[in-house]
Design an enzyme around this catalytic site. Sequence first.
Site, PDB file in Angstrom:
ATOM      1  N   SER A   1     -38.439 -18.665 -19.628  1.00  0.00           N
ATOM      2  CA  SER A   1     -39.570 -18.094 -19.015  1.00  0.00           C
ATOM      3  C   SER A   1     -39.597 -18.843 -17.592  1.00  0.00           C
ATOM      4  O   SER A   1     -39.347 -19.935 -17.296  1.00  0.00           O
ATOM      5  CB  SER A   1     -40.996 -18.837 -19.475  1.00  0.00           C
ATOM      6  OG  SER A   1     -42.059 -18.431 -18.571  1.00  0.00           O
TER       7      SER A   1
ATOM      8  N   MET B   1     -51.430 -12.146 -18.502  1.00  0.00           N
ATOM      9  CA  MET B   1     -52.469 -13.062 -18.674  1.00  0.00           C
ATOM     10  C   MET B   1     -53.750 -12.730 -17.669  1.00  0.00           C
ATOM     11  O   MET B   1     -53.856 -13.395 -16.657  1.00  0.00           O
ATOM     12  CB  MET B   1     -52.318 -14.473 -18.960  1.00  0.00           C
ATOM     13  CG  MET B   1     -51.422 -14.729 -20.043  1.00  0.00           C
ATOM     14  SD  MET B   1     -50.476 -16.267 -19.714  1.00  0.00           S
ATOM     15  CE  MET B   1     -48.874 -15.594 -18.765  1.00  0.00           C
TER      16      MET B   1
ATOM     17  N   HIS C   1     -38.769 -13.620 -19.546  1.00  0.00           N
ATOM     18  CA  HIS C   1     -40.118 -13.655 -19.731  1.00  0.00           C
ATOM     19  C   HIS C   1     -40.880 -13.974 -18.298  1.00  0.00           C
ATOM     20  O   HIS C   1     -40.478 -14.888 -17.736  1.00  0.00           O
ATOM     21  CB  HIS C   1     -40.491 -14.901 -20.704  1.00  0.00           C
ATOM     22  CG  HIS C   1     -41.812 -14.569 -21.112  1.00  0.00           C
ATOM     23  ND1 HIS C   1     -42.237 -13.874 -22.271  1.00  0.00           N
ATOM     24  CD2 HIS C   1     -42.929 -15.504 -20.868  1.00  0.00           C
ATOM     25  CE1 HIS C   1     -43.533 -14.070 -22.307  1.00  0.00           C
ATOM     26  NE2 HIS C   1     -43.794 -15.108 -21.657  1.00  0.00           N
TER      27      HIS C   1
ATOM     28  N   MET D   1     -50.142 -14.205 -14.277  1.00  0.00           N
ATOM     29  CA  MET D   1     -51.740 -14.626 -14.577  1.00  0.00           C
ATOM     30  C   MET D   1     -52.535 -14.307 -13.212  1.00  0.00           C
ATOM     31  O   MET D   1     -52.136 -14.683 -12.033  1.00  0.00           O
ATOM     32  CB  MET D   1     -51.641 -16.326 -14.472  1.00  0.00           C
ATOM     33  CG  MET D   1     -50.637 -17.021 -15.650  1.00  0.00           C
ATOM     34  SD  MET D   1     -50.759 -18.678 -15.767  1.00  0.00           S
ATOM     35  CE  MET D   1     -49.202 -18.978 -16.864  1.00  0.00           C
TER      36      MET D   1
ATOM     37  N   MET E   1     -49.258 -17.048 -29.345  1.00  0.00           N
ATOM     38  CA  MET E   1     -49.246 -18.073 -28.295  1.00  0.00           C
ATOM     39  C   MET E   1     -49.375 -19.277 -29.439  1.00  0.00           C
ATOM     40  O   MET E   1     -49.926 -19.629 -30.306  1.00  0.00           O
ATOM     41  CB  MET E   1     -50.507 -17.986 -27.633  1.00  0.00           C
ATOM     42  CG  MET E   1     -50.443 -16.871 -26.410  1.00  0.00           C
ATOM     43  SD  MET E   1     -48.958 -16.995 -25.501  1.00  0.00           S
ATOM     44  CE  MET E   1     -49.132 -18.365 -24.612  1.00  0.00           C
TER      45      MET E   1
ATOM     46  N   ASP F   1     -44.577 -18.281 -27.905  1.00  0.00           N
ATOM     47  CA  ASP F   1     -44.484 -18.597 -26.645  1.00  0.00           C
ATOM     48  C   ASP F   1     -45.558 -19.900 -26.609  1.00  0.00           C
ATOM     49  O   ASP F   1     -46.814 -19.785 -26.784  1.00  0.00           O
ATOM     50  CB  ASP F   1     -45.083 -17.274 -25.709  1.00  0.00           C
ATOM     51  CG  ASP F   1     -45.104 -17.810 -24.351  1.00  0.00           C
ATOM     52  OD1 ASP F   1     -44.624 -18.977 -23.700  1.00  0.00           O
ATOM     53  OD2 ASP F   1     -45.797 -16.868 -23.355  1.00  0.00           O
TER      54      ASP F   1
ATOM     55  N   HIS G   1     -45.588 -10.640 -19.543  1.00  0.00           N
ATOM     56  CA  HIS G   1     -46.882 -11.134 -20.408  1.00  0.00           C
ATOM     57  C   HIS G   1     -47.983 -11.326 -19.438  1.00  0.00           C
ATOM     58  O   HIS G   1     -48.100 -12.100 -18.592  1.00  0.00           O
ATOM     59  CB  HIS G   1     -46.214 -12.623 -20.877  1.00  0.00           C
ATOM     60  CG  HIS G   1     -47.404 -13.461 -21.561  1.00  0.00           C
ATOM     61  ND1 HIS G   1     -47.418 -14.603 -21.870  1.00  0.00           N
ATOM     62  CD2 HIS G   1     -48.648 -12.948 -22.154  1.00  0.00           C
ATOM     63  CE1 HIS G   1     -48.316 -15.178 -22.572  1.00  0.00           C
ATOM     64  NE2 HIS G   1     -49.059 -14.185 -22.664  1.00  0.00           N
TER      65      HIS G   1
ATOM     66  N   ASP H   1     -44.431 -14.447 -16.672  1.00  0.00           N
ATOM     67  CA  ASP H   1     -45.896 -14.599 -16.882  1.00  0.00           C
ATOM     68  C   ASP H   1     -46.775 -14.587 -15.557  1.00  0.00           C
ATOM     69  O   ASP H   1     -46.734 -15.025 -14.815  1.00  0.00           O
ATOM     70  CB  ASP H   1     -45.947 -16.096 -17.094  1.00  0.00           C
ATOM     71  CG  ASP H   1     -45.442 -16.620 -18.565  1.00  0.00           C
ATOM     72  OD1 ASP H   1     -45.950 -16.109 -19.442  1.00  0.00           O
ATOM     73  OD2 ASP H   1     -44.485 -17.405 -18.742  1.00  0.00           O
TER      74      ASP H   1
HETATM   75  C1  DX5 Z   1     -48.058 -20.158 -20.927  1.00  0.00           C
HETATM   76  C2  DX5 Z   1     -46.948 -19.019 -20.704  1.00  0.00           C
HETATM   77  C3  DX5 Z   1     -45.646 -19.520 -21.215  1.00  0.00           C
HETATM   78  C4  DX5 Z   1     -44.879 -20.573 -20.353  1.00  0.00           C
HETATM   79  C5  DX5 Z   1     -44.181 -21.560 -21.542  1.00  0.00           C
HETATM   80  O1  DX5 Z   1     -49.347 -19.811 -20.783  1.00  0.00           O
HETATM   81  O2  DX5 Z   1     -47.278 -17.882 -21.352  1.00  0.00           O
HETATM   82  O3  DX5 Z   1     -44.803 -18.440 -21.127  1.00  0.00           O
HETATM   83  O4  DX5 Z   1     -44.198 -20.529 -19.836  1.00  0.00           O
HETATM   84  O5  DX5 Z   1     -43.847 -22.574 -20.899  1.00  0.00           O
HETATM   85  P1  DX5 Z   1     -43.262 -23.774 -22.083  1.00  0.00           P
HETATM   86  O6  DX5 Z   1     -42.127 -23.276 -22.820  1.00  0.00           O
HETATM   87  O7  DX5 Z   1     -42.900 -24.945 -21.055  1.00  0.00           O
HETATM   88  O8  DX5 Z   1     -44.398 -24.078 -22.781  1.00  0.00           O
HETATM   89 ZN    ZN Z   2     -45.779 -16.345 -21.482  1.00  0.00          ZN
END
Ligand code: DX5
Ligand code: ZN
Length: 226
Positions: free
Chosen positions: A8, A68, A33, A37, A137, A175, A66, A35
């Site tokens: 990620s 969010m 990956h 947001m 999650m 994740d 991903h 993320d």
């Molecule tokens: C959190 C993200 C994850 C995050 C995971 O909302 O969706 O993908 O990067 O990070 P770690 O592996 O540090 O928990």
């Molecule tokens: Zn993620």
Amino acid sequence: MKIELAPSILSSNFAQLGNDALQAIEGGGTLLHVDVMDGHFVPNITFGPPMVKALRPVTKLPLDCHLMIENPDDFLEQFAEAGADMVSVHQEACRHLHRTLQHIATHGMKPGVVINPGTPVETLIEVLPMVHHVLVMSVNPGFGGQEFLPLAVDKIAYLAELREALDLNFRIEVDGGIAHDTVAQVVEAGADMLVAGSAIFGHGGAEKNAREFLEVARAAVPAVQG
Ligand code: DX5
Ligand code: ZN
């Protein structure tokens, strides 16, 4: 199912993002990956399609986005144009989940559905035949570096059972808080796409971290699966 590491990039050093990503790939990462947001669905803001576009020339490996975000349908075309390969949307963010998953597929991307820790697996049963992956999650989404929530383990095991009972072949991704000390239990339960941020980019070299992480993960594959 092949065990895959999806580093990620949220936990990488953004000033040298491409290089960090390549190191994690060198160590065995086979997906990246990403993320996304929006500050509404989750209490944090990261990046969007321009980041996918910037990463696209860095690697041929799949970009696993991903989302969010609220109203993910409004952005699917932009993600497709930017070069996203896989897009997952939260069950909790989609009023018309079935339609949104169809839209992801019609844009030529692999559809995935995500559930938060508080959302039961049962809410996904109708859409399981149409997804490429289910993302469980194991933290509440929004931030890297949070503590692993063990309730994810039973959800992964239940999804693996459903996959077999319904004769489906979706991948099971996990994740949040996945690291050298938590990865074995999720692999034993049936997860095969492992997202890891801080475990890969937090301390030390990403290449070495990725290699060691995968060694631990692969050693945990149940014997029957090989
Ligand atoms: C959190 C993200 C994850 C995050 C995971 O909302 O969706 O993908 O990067 O990070 P770690 O592996 O540090 O928990
Ligand atoms: Zn993620």
